[in-house]
Each structure stands twice: as C-alpha cells, then as structure tokens.
Write a protein that holds these residues in place. Structure first.
Motif, PDB file in Angstrom:
ATOM      1  N   THR A  49       1.084  -1.075   0.026  1.00 17.68           N
ATOM      2  CA  THR A  49      -0.259   0.145  -0.106  1.00 17.68           C
ATOM      3  C   THR A  49       1.091   1.246  -0.286  1.00 17.68           C
ATOM      4  O   THR A  49       1.724   1.697  -0.219  1.00 17.68           O
ATOM      5  CB  THR A  49      -0.627   0.036   1.526  1.00 17.68           C
ATOM      6  N   GLY A  74      -3.893   4.246   0.457  1.00 23.09           N
ATOM      7  CA  GLY A  74      -3.356   4.426  -0.901  1.00 23.09           C
ATOM      8  C   GLY A  74      -2.737   3.429  -1.833  1.00 23.09           C
ATOM      9  O   GLY A  74      -2.550   2.588  -1.020  1.00 23.09           O
ATOM     10  N   GLU A  75      -2.799   3.956  -3.032  1.00 22.42           N
ATOM     11  CA  GLU A  75      -2.297   3.184  -4.200  1.00 22.42           C
ATOM     12  C   GLU A  75      -0.650   2.904  -3.467  1.00 22.42           C
ATOM     13  O   GLU A  75       0.588   3.868  -3.420  1.00 22.42           O
ATOM     14  CB  GLU A  75      -2.471   3.286  -5.281  1.00 22.42           C
ATOM     15  N   GLU A  83       3.157   2.303  -4.032  1.00 24.06           N
ATOM     16  CA  GLU A  83       4.233   2.849  -5.164  1.00 24.06           C
ATOM     17  C   GLU A  83       4.481   2.636  -6.388  1.00 24.06           C
ATOM     18  O   GLU A  83       4.446   2.962  -7.824  1.00 24.06           O
ATOM     19  CB  GLU A  83       5.382   3.535  -4.125  1.00 24.06           C
ATOM     20  N   ARG A 133       3.339  -0.745  -8.427  1.00 17.98           N
ATOM     21  CA  ARG A 133       1.974  -1.040  -8.675  1.00 17.98           C
ATOM     22  C   ARG A 133       2.730  -2.548  -9.542  1.00 17.98           C
ATOM     23  O   ARG A 133       2.173  -3.929  -8.758  1.00 17.98           O
ATOM     24  CB  ARG A 133       0.907  -1.523  -9.326  1.00 17.98           C
ATOM     25  N   GLY A 172      -5.528   0.213   2.674  1.00 17.94           N
ATOM     26  CA  GLY A 172      -5.241   1.207   1.445  1.00 17.94           C
ATOM     27  C   GLY A 172      -6.311   2.606   1.591  1.00 17.94           C
ATOM     28  O   GLY A 172      -5.530   3.707   1.049  1.00 17.94           O
ATOM     29  N   TYR A 177      -7.549  -0.913  -1.714  1.00 24.99           N
ATOM     30  CA  TYR A 177      -6.330  -0.042  -2.956  1.00 24.99           C
ATOM     31  C   TYR A 177      -5.776  -2.191  -2.948  1.00 24.99           C
ATOM     32  O   TYR A 177      -5.532  -2.942  -3.599  1.00 24.99           O
ATOM     33  CB  TYR A 177      -6.154   0.466  -2.810  1.00 24.99           C
ATOM     34  N   ASN A 178      -5.910  -2.784  -1.775  1.00 27.17           N
ATOM     35  CA  ASN A 178      -5.453  -3.590  -1.053  1.00 27.17           C
ATOM     36  C   ASN A 178      -5.831  -4.671  -1.497  1.00 27.17           C
ATOM     37  O   ASN A 178      -5.525  -6.508  -2.440  1.00 27.17           O
ATOM     38  CB  ASN A 178      -4.971  -3.923   0.579  1.00 27.17           C
ATOM     39  N   SER A 204      -7.611  -5.439  -4.201  1.00 30.86           N
ATOM     40  CA  SER A 204      -7.987  -4.893  -5.927  1.00 30.86           C
ATOM     41  C   SER A 204      -6.834  -5.408  -6.538  1.00 30.86           C
ATOM     42  O   SER A 204      -7.175  -6.160  -7.653  1.00 30.86           O
ATOM     43  CB  SER A 204      -8.812  -3.629  -5.731  1.00 30.86           C
ATOM     44  N   LEU A 205      -5.636  -5.278  -5.626  1.00 30.83           N
ATOM     45  CA  LEU A 205      -4.366  -5.423  -5.745  1.00 30.83           C
ATOM     46  C   LEU A 205      -4.832  -6.787  -5.855  1.00 30.83           C
ATOM     47  O   LEU A 205      -4.037  -7.561  -7.708  1.00 30.83           O
ATOM     48  CB  LEU A 205      -3.164  -4.558  -5.224  1.00 30.83           C
ATOM     49  N   ARG A 227     -14.512  -6.927  -4.410  1.00 26.62           N
ATOM     50  CA  ARG A 227     -13.095  -6.802  -4.707  1.00 26.62           C
ATOM     51  C   ARG A 227     -12.375  -7.120  -5.040  1.00 26.62           C
ATOM     52  O   ARG A 227     -11.340  -7.894  -5.949  1.00 26.62           O
ATOM     53  CB  ARG A 227     -12.006  -5.373  -3.691  1.00 26.62           C
TER      54      ARG A 227
END
Length: 277
Positions: free
Chosen positions: A24, A30-31, A33, A35, A60, A63-64, A66-67, A114
């Motif tokens: 993260t 956040g996203e 750095e 990806r 996130g 975000y995590n 979804s990643l 997600r």
C-alpha cells in the motif's frame, strides 16, 4: 515440525504465508508506489508455495484487496485469502474502529466484490469497537456466515474473554494478535488458541524487541546459516503448532528468504535461549 495447519478443520494451510499490508502507500494509505512490483511479489509468493494471503479492507483502504484480485484472479486451487473489516481509514496512519452493523455489512459486501469471489475463506473482525455492543456488530457477520459469504470467521487483537464471548454466537477459527520475540504480551491468548486448536496469526512477527536480543539472533543465524529473520520466524513456528506466519515485504528476495523459515529447526536449547530476557 508440522509445516501445515488445518484452518477451521478443512483448509490445509502452509504455515508460512504472506501478509499484504506493505503493498500500500505510505501509512498503509493509498495505492502502492510500484504496482507492477507489488503484483509480481504476489505472483511469486504463490509460485513459491504460499497458499495463505492476509489482507484487509483497511489496507489502502480498499486498494490492497483490488491489487490481490488483479494479480491472482482467477485464483489457484487451494489458495486461501483472508481479509478483515471493522476500521475507518480517513487518512494515513489513522485507524478508527467502527463496529456499526451497517459499516460491517458494507465491508463484507465490498470485500467480496473487490476480491472477485462469492465466499471469503476467512473474514476477520479487525478490531472490536468499544463504542458498539459486540451483540450488534456480530449481526451482519452472522448473516454473511449463514449465507455462505464467509466460510470461516476470525478475530484480531482480542482477549481470551472476548474470544469466548464471541464464540457464543459463531465459531472462531483464528486470532490475529500482536506477537513476536520482543513483545509477548498475548501469551495467555496464544496458549488458549493452542488448547482450543484455533489458528494464531501473529502480526508484526519480525519485531525482535530489545537490542540485546539482536546478539542472540545473530549468533543463531550464523550457527544455522540463516538470516536473522528466518531465526525469529522459526522461533514462532516452534512456539505453537497452530501459529500461521504472515511476514510482509515488497522484496522478492526477502520473500524467498522468509518462506524458508520452516526449514530451520531450532533445538530446545536455542529456542529457550531466545526466551531469556
């Protein structure tokens, strides 16, 4: 030493897994750095034999999860993805427990989307909200459990009394508390989970505590031709056969090193040496 643990009686888990929190942005916000590197780390983890990955709605946030689905979906057979809910994340480094039933329900439904799944292998209550009665928080979790949206349920940062209270409502198959060589405040919880055959997932497993411990770890790392991290993780594996490790890293090299921790078999003498203050 057993290298696997049967989570909830039916999911065979390799005891050295992977914790995705580091994938993260700064402050777990956040996203991530890089990806592409993050996706590659996840792919390599599975390639190297990891079949247990820990994430959370709060990483996130969002975000995590979804990643993980972007990198690994469609999922390899027998890959267990555990997630968590029950926090608000308004900004970096800020974690606010929220056990409001509507919030919990939304967390579960959004995690399903997600992670691109109809059923979450292990959903964990990230924190018990002191401002919301647990009887209310548990309602949407119990609904999701009965509907098959959650296969297994776990808790994080809880006391023995809290575990027993929640077990009145539904089975608890895992507990994720802070625990490592330098911080063993939850010994009573770990001992309880061992007795009850509940998985214990120590978070922050590689904190080594006081500097004086560094010398002992260094000494044993030389003796076993291992890294200091491998010795610390091996100690945890020996501490309880129900312990599942989820060390996190953004480095494939460190990932590979961590996953070899179960090949280090400490003697009783060396295990006890690390127990000494």
């Amino acid at each position: 030493m057993n290298k696997t643990f049967k989570l909830g009686g039916d999911l065979e888990i390799n005891r050295v897994g992977y914790g995705a929190m580091q994938l993260t942005g700064k402050g777990e916000f956040g996203e991530v750095e890089d990806r592409e590197n993050a996706k590659n780390v996840l792919l390599k983890a599975v390639e190297f034999g990891v079949n247990f990955i820990d994430t959370a709605e709060a990483y996130g946030p969002k975000y995590n999860e979804s990643l993980i689905s972007d990198a690994l979906y469609p999922y390899k057979q027998n890959l267990v993805i555990a997630t968590k809910g029950g926090f608000l994340r308004p900004e970096p480094f800020v974690w606010i427990p929220n056990g409001n039933p509507d919030h919990i329900r939304e967390n579960i439904e959004s995690s399903l989307k997600r992670l691109k799944t109809d059923s979450i292998d292990l959903w964990q209550l990230h924190r018990i909200d002191p401002n919301v009665p647990i009887e209310k928080t548990i309602v949407p979790i119990l609904e999701a459990y009965k509907d098959g949206k959650i296969k297994h349920f776990g808790l994080s940062e809880v006391t023995v009394e809290q575990i027993e209270k929640i077990r009145e409502y539904l089975p608890v198959v895992s507990v994720q508390n802070l625990y490592n060589l330098g911080d063993r405040r939850w010994e009573d919880v770990l001992d309880y989970t061992i007795k009850e055959n509940i998985a214990f997932i120590p978070w922050y497993p590689l904190a080594s505590g006081p500097n004086k411990m560094a010398g002992k770890l260094q000494e044993l790392s030389l003796k076993y031709n291992s890294t200091i991290a491998q010795i610390a993780l091996s100690w945890l594996l020996k501490r309880g056969s129900n312990i599942l490790l989820i060390p996190g890293t953004k480095s494939i090299q460190h990932l590979e090193e961590n996953l070899k921790a179960d090949s280090v078999s400490l003697t009783e003498e060396d295990y006890n040496l690390l127990l000494e203050k």
